[in-house]
Every structure is written in structure tokens, then in C-alpha cells.
Design a protein around this motif. Structure first.
Motif, short mmCIF file in Angstrom:
data_model
loop_
_atom_site.label_atom_id
_atom_site.label_comp_id
_atom_site.label_asym_id
_atom_site.label_seq_id
_atom_site.Cartn_x
_atom_site.Cartn_y
_atom_site.Cartn_z
N ALA A 82 49.90 46.91 33.19
CA ALA A 82 50.28 48.25 33.63
C ALA A 82 50.53 48.32 35.14
O ALA A 82 50.79 49.40 35.68
CB ALA A 82 49.19 49.25 33.25
N ASN A 83 50.44 47.17 35.80
CA ASN A 83 50.63 47.11 37.26
C ASN A 83 49.63 48.00 38.00
O ASN A 83 49.97 48.63 39.00
CB ASN A 83 52.07 47.50 37.63
N VAL A 84 48.42 48.02 37.48
CA VAL A 84 47.34 48.77 38.13
C VAL A 84 46.58 47.87 39.09
O VAL A 84 46.19 48.29 40.17
CB VAL A 84 46.38 49.36 37.07
N ILE A 85 46.34 46.63 38.68
CA ILE A 85 45.69 45.66 39.55
C ILE A 85 46.63 44.48 39.77
O ILE A 85 47.50 44.21 38.94
CB ILE A 85 44.34 45.18 38.97
N GLU A 86 46.42 43.80 40.88
CA GLU A 86 47.26 42.67 41.24
C GLU A 86 46.48 41.76 42.18
O GLU A 86 45.47 42.19 42.76
CB GLU A 86 48.54 43.17 41.94
N PRO A 87 46.91 40.52 42.35
CA PRO A 87 46.24 39.63 43.31
C PRO A 87 46.29 40.23 44.71
O PRO A 87 47.30 40.78 45.14
CB PRO A 87 47.04 38.34 43.22
#
Length: 239
Positions: A82-87
Motif C-alpha cells: 500500500a506504499n505506507v512503509i518503505e526503506p
């Protein structure tokens, strides 16, 4: 971890109780947030799949749950898709997407300003808003209909955070409505570990180790609490 061990050892030579106390609080901070030194990301990726799921082996948005089902989606998987968290950009860890973080904050403010807790929760649970009742106790914030418990949160602030995140996730993740309420609950609860300021009072969230008494036993927990209003955001039992 290394910092905690070294400093605790030095303090122990000076005063054993001081060294032990420092080490206990260091482990609490690392266990909950994944770091000891302020300024590092809120969540350490290593902890996410294992202890974060164990944290929420009960439903916070429905009846008490059984163990996660094989068909349930893992929080990290859903939040990544969902593109809520990312590196994170500068460290090997996970961070909130800036756009989501802004939308989440705006949604939390909306819930508080509009008093939209009942309307949002009734929509999520497919319940009658007029029959929905809230009860606030020292250790829990409950939602009931006709005396039947529909959901339980650590505090009203925790409920606000979940409702605000659910609104955004339903737009970002196409299969959100296909997930069970229990699965949604674990995902929403997991997001709360990214909160650094309180949804209600805006003060910093701090972590500490506590002993909690229940009807049958006492247990050691790591608790994340709003510094300005004492609202409990997370409570994790230490195994």
C-alpha cells in the motif's frame, strides 16, 4: 544494544541498582521502538514480522480473536504494497511514507474535530451508529452494542489513530475490504508503533517498563504512553 550493555556495565560498577535500572529501560526502548538513541527510526525492521504480530494476538476491532489464519496477510506485506512503509533513506530500517504520514495526521485531526469516532467505527464494523456505545476504563477504551463488546483499544487516542489509518488504507490498498476485521486490526495496531506524537495532546510518546496486574496474574509489559495526557498507545507483554 551495544550502547545499552556498555553503559549499564559502567553504571553497575558505580552502583548496581542504577546499572540494572538503566539496562531494563534500555531494553524496553529497544524492544518497543527498535532503537535506544533518539532520532533513529521508530521501528526496527527485524522485529516487525515476529514480535509485532505476537503483540496483537487479540482483536482490537472486534471480538477476541484466535491465532492469525493462514489466509491472513502479514502487516509488513500489506503496508509495503500500500506504499505506507518503505526503506529508510539513510539507515537499514522501515519508515513511513511521507505522503501517508501527512494524510494519517490530517485524518486524526479530522476524527477529533468532527467527533467522527462512532460514524467511522460503525462503517468499518458494519454496525448501527445509533446503537454504538463507548466506555472508557482506566486500562481500556471499549465499543459496545447492546452490551456486546465490538472492540477494545488501549485508549481513545489509540482508537483515533486506528480509525484515521483505516480511512487512508481503504483508499491505498485495493483488497482492504476483503481482509477480515481481525486482520485489519493487526495491521492498524502495528502502524501505531510508528507514532512519535500523541493523536490527542500532541506530546511525545515515551516507552517504559511496567508491571500490570490482572485478575489472575501480574505481567511485565513495555508501554508506550503520551507524555502530555498519559494516554496509552501500545502495551506489549514481555515474554
Amino acid at each position: 544494544m551495544t550502547i545499552a550493555v556498555v553503559v549499564s556495565t559502567v553504571l553497575t560498577f558505580a552502583a548496581i541498582p542504577v546499572g540494572i535500572t538503566f539496562f531494563a529501560f534500555s531494553m524496553a526502548a529497544i524492544y518497543l521502538r527498535g532503537y535506544l538513541v533518539p532520532g533513529t527510526p521508530t521501528l526496527t525492521k527485524t522485529y516487525f514480522p515476529d514480535w509485532l504480530l505476537r503483540m496483537f494476538d487479540k482483536s482490537e476491532m472486534g471480538t477476541p480473536t484466535q491465532a492469525p489464519k493462514e489466509s491472513d496477510r502479514e502487516p509488513e506485506e500489506v503496508l509495503t504494497e500500500a506504499n505506507v512503509i518503505e526503506p529508510c533513506a539513510e539507515i537499514d530500517d522501515l519508515c513511513l511514507d511521507d505522503e501517508f504520514q501527512t494524510a494519517w495526521q490530517e485524518n486524526m485531526e479530522r476524527v477529533l474535530e468532527e467527533g467522527a469516532e462512532k460514524s467511522d467505527l460503525s462503517r468499518i464494523l458494519d454496525a448501527d451508529e445509533e446503537e454504538l456505545e463507548f466506555e472508557e476504563h482506566e486500562s481500556a477504551f471499549l465499543a459496545r452494542i447492546d452490551g456486546r463488546r465490538l472492540g477494545q483499544w488501549e485508549s481513545h487516542a489509540a482508537l483515533v489513530a486506528d480509525l484515521a489509518a483505516a480511512r487512508e488504507l481503504s483508499d491505498r490498498y485495493g483488497d482492504w475490504d476483503e481482509l477480515t476485521v481481525d486482520n485489519q486490526s493487526r495491521i492498524l495496531s502495528g502502524l501505531r508503533i510508528f507514532l512519535e506524537t500523541c493523536p490527542e495532546c500532541g506530546e511525545m510518546i515515551t516507552a517504559e517498563q511496567e508491571t500490570v496486574e490482572s485478575c489472575c496474574r501480574s505481567m511485565e509489559v513495555v508501554a508506550a504512553t503520551c507524555g502530555g495526557c498519559d494516554a496509552r498507545i501500545l502495551e506489549v507483554e514481555q515474554n
